[in-house]
Design a protein around this motif. Structure first.
Motif, PDB file in Angstrom:
ATOM      1  N   ASN A 176       0.978  -1.154   0.006  1.00 53.80           N
ATOM      2  CA  ASN A 176      -0.115  -0.064   0.013  1.00 53.80           C
ATOM      3  C   ASN A 176       0.930   1.159   0.046  1.00 53.80           C
ATOM      4  OD1 ASN A 176      -2.943  -0.733   0.145  1.00 53.80           O
ATOM      5  ND2 ASN A 176      -2.095  -1.926   1.683  1.00 53.80           N
ATOM      6  N   ALA A 177       2.102   1.262   0.703  1.00 53.66           N
ATOM      7  CA  ALA A 177       3.021   2.211   0.617  1.00 53.66           C
ATOM      8  C   ALA A 177       3.448   2.617  -0.905  1.00 53.66           C
ATOM      9  CB  ALA A 177       4.138   2.102   1.332  1.00 53.66           C
ATOM     10  N   MET A 178       3.712   1.632  -1.639  1.00 53.51           N
ATOM     11  CA  MET A 178       3.895   1.470  -3.124  1.00 53.51           C
ATOM     12  C   MET A 178       2.689   2.171  -3.783  1.00 53.51           C
ATOM     13  SD  MET A 178       4.199  -1.497  -5.877  1.00 53.51           S
ATOM     14  CE  MET A 178       2.231  -1.764  -5.885  1.00 53.51           C
ATOM     15  N   ARG A 179       1.395   2.030  -3.662  1.00 57.94           N
ATOM     16  CA  ARG A 179       0.578   2.444  -4.319  1.00 57.94           C
ATOM     17  C   ARG A 179       0.195   3.941  -4.171  1.00 57.94           C
ATOM     18  NH1 ARG A 179      -0.985   2.503  -7.952  1.00 57.94           N
ATOM     19  NH2 ARG A 179      -3.584   2.513  -8.080  1.00 57.94           N
ATOM     20  N   LEU A 180       0.615   4.211  -2.584  1.00 58.50           N
ATOM     21  CA  LEU A 180       0.601   5.794  -2.237  1.00 58.50           C
ATOM     22  C   LEU A 180       1.531   6.688  -2.861  1.00 58.50           C
ATOM     23  CD1 LEU A 180      -0.189   5.269   1.589  1.00 58.50           C
ATOM     24  CD2 LEU A 180      -1.744   6.548  -0.034  1.00 58.50           C
ATOM     25  N   PHE A 181       2.938   6.034  -3.172  1.00 53.97           N
ATOM     26  CA  PHE A 181       3.813   6.680  -3.859  1.00 53.97           C
ATOM     27  C   PHE A 181       3.717   6.798  -5.383  1.00 53.97           C
ATOM     28  CE2 PHE A 181       6.270   6.511   0.191  1.00 53.97           C
ATOM     29  CZ  PHE A 181       6.974   7.909   0.006  1.00 53.97           C
ATOM     30  N   GLN A 182       2.960   5.568  -5.879  1.00 58.40           N
ATOM     31  CA  GLN A 182       2.670   5.719  -7.417  1.00 58.40           C
ATOM     32  C   GLN A 182       1.574   6.790  -7.608  1.00 58.40           C
ATOM     33  OE1 GLN A 182       1.494   1.623  -7.549  1.00 58.40           O
ATOM     34  NE2 GLN A 182       3.481   0.994  -8.625  1.00 58.40           N
ATOM     35  N   GLY A 183       0.635   6.774  -6.657  1.00 61.31           N
ATOM     36  CA  GLY A 183      -0.223   7.871  -6.571  1.00 61.31           C
ATOM     37  C   GLY A 183       0.020   9.309  -6.550  1.00 61.31           C
ATOM     38  N   ASN A 184       1.021   9.507  -5.814  1.00 58.47           N
ATOM     39  CA  ASN A 184       1.871  10.823  -5.909  1.00 58.47           C
ATOM     40  C   ASN A 184       2.762  11.174  -7.124  1.00 58.47           C
ATOM     41  OD1 ASN A 184       3.139  13.254  -4.142  1.00 58.47           O
ATOM     42  ND2 ASN A 184       5.058  12.049  -4.624  1.00 58.47           N
ATOM     43  N   ALA A 185       3.291  10.012  -7.482  1.00 62.49           N
ATOM     44  CA  ALA A 185       4.256  10.170  -8.761  1.00 62.49           C
ATOM     45  C   ALA A 185       3.341  10.412  -9.894  1.00 62.49           C
ATOM     46  CB  ALA A 185       5.079   8.912  -8.964  1.00 62.49           C
ATOM     47  N   TYR A 186       2.188  10.119 -10.115  1.00 62.62           N
ATOM     48  CA  TYR A 186       1.411  10.327 -11.120  1.00 62.62           C
ATOM     49  C   TYR A 186       1.151  11.756 -11.646  1.00 62.62           C
ATOM     50  CZ  TYR A 186      -2.631  10.568 -14.418  1.00 62.62           C
ATOM     51  OH  TYR A 186      -3.512  10.754 -15.360  1.00 62.62           O
ATOM     52  N   TYR A 187       1.289  12.500 -10.286  1.00 63.09           N
ATOM     53  CA  TYR A 187       1.447  14.140 -10.725  1.00 63.09           C
ATOM     54  C   TYR A 187       2.838  14.804 -10.462  1.00 63.09           C
ATOM     55  CZ  TYR A 187      -3.448  14.354 -10.911  1.00 63.09           C
ATOM     56  OH  TYR A 187      -5.174  14.281 -11.412  1.00 63.09           O
ATOM     57  N   ASN A 188       3.635  14.057  -9.491  1.00 61.60           N
ATOM     58  CA  ASN A 188       4.777  14.700  -9.304  1.00 61.60           C
ATOM     59  C   ASN A 188       5.966  14.025  -9.273  1.00 61.60           C
ATOM     60  OD1 ASN A 188       3.364  17.026  -7.481  1.00 61.60           O
ATOM     61  ND2 ASN A 188       2.783  15.381  -6.270  1.00 61.60           N
ATOM     62  N   GLY A 189       5.944  12.938 -10.116  1.00 63.48           N
ATOM     63  CA  GLY A 189       7.438  12.199 -10.364  1.00 63.48           C
ATOM     64  C   GLY A 189       7.933  11.687  -9.043  1.00 63.48           C
TER      65      GLY A 189
END
Length: 271
Positions: free
Chosen positions: A142-155
């Motif tokens: 779930n940490a991976m998914r949260l960082f993927q969600g953040n990366a969608y906009y912010n890299g």
């Protein structure tokens, strides 16, 4: 979206054992007195209060409730001591090899610079107003998914800083707040003892205003990054939450389709 709406989407898009937690910095006694939560009857560490909120219990606390000086210092309830800042306290503890390293760790700590009266700690789903920061305690997937969600906009989250020390208070609260960025923590020995986190749990902290992007990023990456099993579960939860029709879930489609080639090994250049 409101905190409650964000919490609803997080519940659909992730499979969390613990609720996300909103943190409020209460700068005055008036703010503190009006905050809608009970005080602890006995002294308690800040990270223990956060753990209680991940399980549904809201609380508010001032310096007189704090059992851990690290937490009160990180939050801005008390000032750091000279012994803490010059590294000598860390050297006495034996956590680092020499005073130079201790000093480096001390200088790397980012504490809240405001003068705080108290702190409010509440499950995100119960927040009526926007909190200042949000904390997730979850497993690595779930940490991976949260960082993927953040990366969608912010890299890349390129400024992650952790040392396995002052985990919930500094790595997940004061640092994200002061530097206005997402951060991750592998927890620390103190919070694992006091709050009783599981061995496979880690922490993530972020300013609340990033939540909108993270949630939208999670929604936009369901199809490329989630596998069919999770997509089926998300589809079911969308219906249960009354959100069906608000996110199209496409089965048998991922970002790495046709990227993997099987068969016997070949020598380079030969077909």
């Amino acid at each position: 979206m409101s905190p409650k709406e964000n919490a609803k989407w997080i519940d659909v898009l992730l499979e969390l054992d613990r609720q996300p937690v909103g943190i409020y910095f209460l700068l005055s006694k008036e703010e503190y007195d009006s905050f809608p939560a009970d005080e602890p009857k006995r002294k308690m560490s800040y990270c223990t209060m956060v753990r209680r909120a991940t399980l549904g219990t809201s609380q508010k606390a001032h310096l007189g409730h704090m059992a851990c000086s690290g937490g009160s210092t990180a939050l801005g309830l008390s000032a750091p001591t000279d012994e803490s800042m010059d590294g000598s306290r860390r050297l006495k503890q034996g956590t680092y090899r020499d005073l130079t390293t201790c000093r480096k760790v001390s200088k790397g700590m980012v504490y809240c610079e405001h003068k705080l009266y108290g702190v409010g700690i509440m499950p995100l789903k119960d927040c009526e107003t926007n909190p200042d920061t949000v904390i997730f305690v979850c497993n690595p997937f779930n940490a991976m998914r949260l960082f993927q969600g953040n990366a969608y906009y912010n890299g890349h989250a390129s400024n992650i800083s952790l040392s396995g020390m002052a985990a919930i208070c500094q790595e997940c609260t004061s640092r994200p707040y002061e530097l206005d960025q997402i951060n991750m923590s592998m927890m620390c020995s103190g919070t694992r003892m006091l709050a009783g986190w599981k061995k496979d749990e880690l922490g993530i902290g972020m300013p609340y205003h990033l939540m909108e992007e993270v949630v939208e990023g999670l929604k936009n990456t369901v199809n490329p990054l989630e596998r069919n099993k999770n997509k089926k579960e998300i589809s079911a939860k969308l219906i249960e939450a009354g959100l069906d029709g608000q996110l199209e879930v496409i089965m048998n489609k991922n970002y790495d389709d046709n990227c993997y080639v099987g068969g016997l090994a070949e020598e380079p250049g030969k077909k």
